[in-house]
Design an enzyme around this catalytic site. Structure first.
Site, PDB file in Angstrom:
ATOM      1  N   THR A 102    -105.082   2.812 -43.285  1.00  0.00           N
ATOM      2  CA  THR A 102    -106.434   2.264 -43.243  1.00  0.00           C
ATOM      3  C   THR A 102    -106.464   1.163 -42.194  1.00  0.00           C
ATOM      4  O   THR A 102    -105.719   0.182 -42.299  1.00  0.00           O
ATOM      5  CB  THR A 102    -106.855   1.709 -44.612  1.00  0.00           C
ATOM      6  OG1 THR A 102    -106.815   2.762 -45.575  1.00  0.00           O
ATOM      7  CG2 THR A 102    -108.268   1.139 -44.553  1.00  0.00           C
ATOM      8  N   VAL A 127    -106.238   8.055 -46.262  1.00  0.00           N
ATOM      9  CA  VAL A 127    -106.170   8.755 -47.545  1.00  0.00           C
ATOM     10  C   VAL A 127    -106.748   7.886 -48.657  1.00  0.00           C
ATOM     11  O   VAL A 127    -106.740   6.657 -48.583  1.00  0.00           O
ATOM     12  CB  VAL A 127    -104.724   9.154 -47.887  1.00  0.00           C
ATOM     13  CG1 VAL A 127    -104.153  10.043 -46.787  1.00  0.00           C
ATOM     14  CG2 VAL A 127    -103.834   7.928 -48.084  1.00  0.00           C
ATOM     15  N   VAL A 176    -115.580   6.187 -43.280  1.00  0.00           N
ATOM     16  CA  VAL A 176    -115.747   6.703 -44.641  1.00  0.00           C
ATOM     17  C   VAL A 176    -114.735   6.078 -45.594  1.00  0.00           C
ATOM     18  O   VAL A 176    -115.066   5.716 -46.725  1.00  0.00           O
ATOM     19  CB  VAL A 176    -115.640   8.239 -44.652  1.00  0.00           C
ATOM     20  CG1 VAL A 176    -115.719   8.785 -46.073  1.00  0.00           C
ATOM     21  CG2 VAL A 176    -116.749   8.850 -43.801  1.00  0.00           C
ATOM     22  N   LYS A 177    -113.493   5.916 -45.149  1.00  0.00           N
ATOM     23  CA  LYS A 177    -112.467   5.321 -46.023  1.00  0.00           C
ATOM     24  C   LYS A 177    -112.807   3.878 -46.375  1.00  0.00           C
ATOM     25  O   LYS A 177    -112.657   3.455 -47.530  1.00  0.00           O
ATOM     26  CB  LYS A 177    -111.101   5.381 -45.332  1.00  0.00           C
ATOM     27  CG  LYS A 177    -109.987   4.623 -46.076  1.00  0.00           C
ATOM     28  CD  LYS A 177    -109.751   5.193 -47.458  1.00  0.00           C
ATOM     29  CE  LYS A 177    -108.821   4.325 -48.295  1.00  0.00           C
ATOM     30  NZ  LYS A 177    -107.468   4.177 -47.748  1.00  0.00           N
ATOM     31  N   LEU A 178    -113.255   3.102 -45.406  1.00  0.00           N
ATOM     32  CA  LEU A 178    -113.589   1.713 -45.692  1.00  0.00           C
ATOM     33  C   LEU A 178    -114.759   1.619 -46.661  1.00  0.00           C
ATOM     34  O   LEU A 178    -114.762   0.778 -47.570  1.00  0.00           O
ATOM     35  CB  LEU A 178    -113.908   0.973 -44.393  1.00  0.00           C
ATOM     36  CG  LEU A 178    -112.716   0.752 -43.457  1.00  0.00           C
ATOM     37  CD1 LEU A 178    -113.180   0.132 -42.144  1.00  0.00           C
ATOM     38  CD2 LEU A 178    -111.656  -0.124 -44.110  1.00  0.00           C
TER      39      LEU A 178
END
Length: 308
Positions: A102, A127, A176-178
């Protein structure tokens, strides 16, 4: 591009998430797998697999076709990819680098641009889900890459994940991960607050979670962080601590500033996790934020948390 099911895979970073991911790749991939970590103890997770231990990043670069990274954040990714001892330092480079870490969105795009100058394709593929999901190979993976590169790495990502989503071009996986992480952290604070409120008003926490889980207040956070950590008040070391939360939240706030969004809920969550890190829960599993709420602890101001 064709899938690289026989390619030599390199894997850098065998931490809490990286270790299980590399193990799954070594068990499932038809070709060779080389692994590198600065901590000699980290290689124990690969016992019983065909993975070979690389002595250096130079050895990974010299032999691997596709390299996966699982690192603490943007500075580490930059150093491994572009530093003087990194994957681009020698005469032979991998063809593809896939970052499972990340990082900031800007950092992912800058690294991708720099690697393109070395003729190396780059994808950000952070992930999500828990350490247990990593062990089972059931992660959710959010990918930022062009369509051709995504098609090439998608089969390899399914070694470690059950849900692989192409989110858009380079950097979109990190976007999107954040957002995903911010929602988890914010939901955890909200659930912790309501668990404390319910208990003080006479409802047993277990009863509260059972009842809410049957209604519209149900959530992944309730079923996992709520039941497994906040209900028993168990917050082990060597899990995901408040310091990691604060790193991700800072990345979210940087992205919000870049895009002109006033992310006030995220700023409030930042204050809660800073209080947890400063109030005796440094290094402990982040749902320990419930203890901050239960103790009516003072929260740091946003001014003291702001970075220049």
């Amino acid at each position: 591009m064709a899938a690289d099911t026989q390619a030599v895979i390199g894997f850098v970073g065998l931490g809490v998430m990286g270790g299980p991911m590399c193990r799954n790749m070594a068990l499932k991939h038809a070709g060779d797998v080389l692994a590198f970590d600065a901590n000699p103890q980290a290689f124990q997770i690969l016992d019983g697999t065909k993975a070979r231990r690389a002595a250096s990043l130079a050895e990974i670069a010299a032999q691997a076709d596709i390299v996966f990274l699982s690192l603490p954040g943007t500075p580490a990714v930059e150093a491994v990819c572009l530093g003087p001892q990194g994957l681009t330092a020698g005469t032979r480079h991998p063809r593809v680098i896939v970052d499972l870490s990340t990082t900031t969105v800007a950092g992912a795009r800058q690294v991708g641009e720099a690697l393109a100058a070395h003729d190396i394709a780059f994808a950000d593929a952070p992930v999500a889900r828990t350490r247990e999901a990593a062990q089972r190979g059931e992660l959710s993976i959010m990918v930022g890459a062009d369509a051709a590169l995504f098609a090439r790495i998608d089969p390899l990502l399914h070694y470690i994940g059950t849900d692989v989503t192409h989110c858009g071009g380079l950097g979109c996986g990190q976007v999107v991960k954040l957002i995903n992480n911010a929602l988890v952290f914010e939901n955890t604070v909200a659930l912790a607050e309501m668990m404390v409120l319910g208990e003080r008003a006479g409802v047993a926490p277990a009863t509260l979670l059972d009842a809410v889980s049957k209604g519209s207040g149900d959530s992944f956070v309730l079923r996992n962080h709520g039941r497994k950590a906040m209900l028993p008040r168990q917050f082990p070391d060597k899990s995901f601590p408040p310091e990691y939360v604060l790193k991700d939240i800072q990345y979210v706030l940087e992205l919000a500033a870049e895009t002109g969004v006033a992310a006030r809920v995220t700023e409030l969550a930042q204050r809660y996790y800073a209080a947890a890190a400063q109030g005796g829960y440094s290094g402990r599993y982040f749902p320990a934020v419930i203890e901050v709420i239960d103790g009516n602890a003072d929260l740091p101001s946003t001014t003291t948390l702001r970075k220049d």
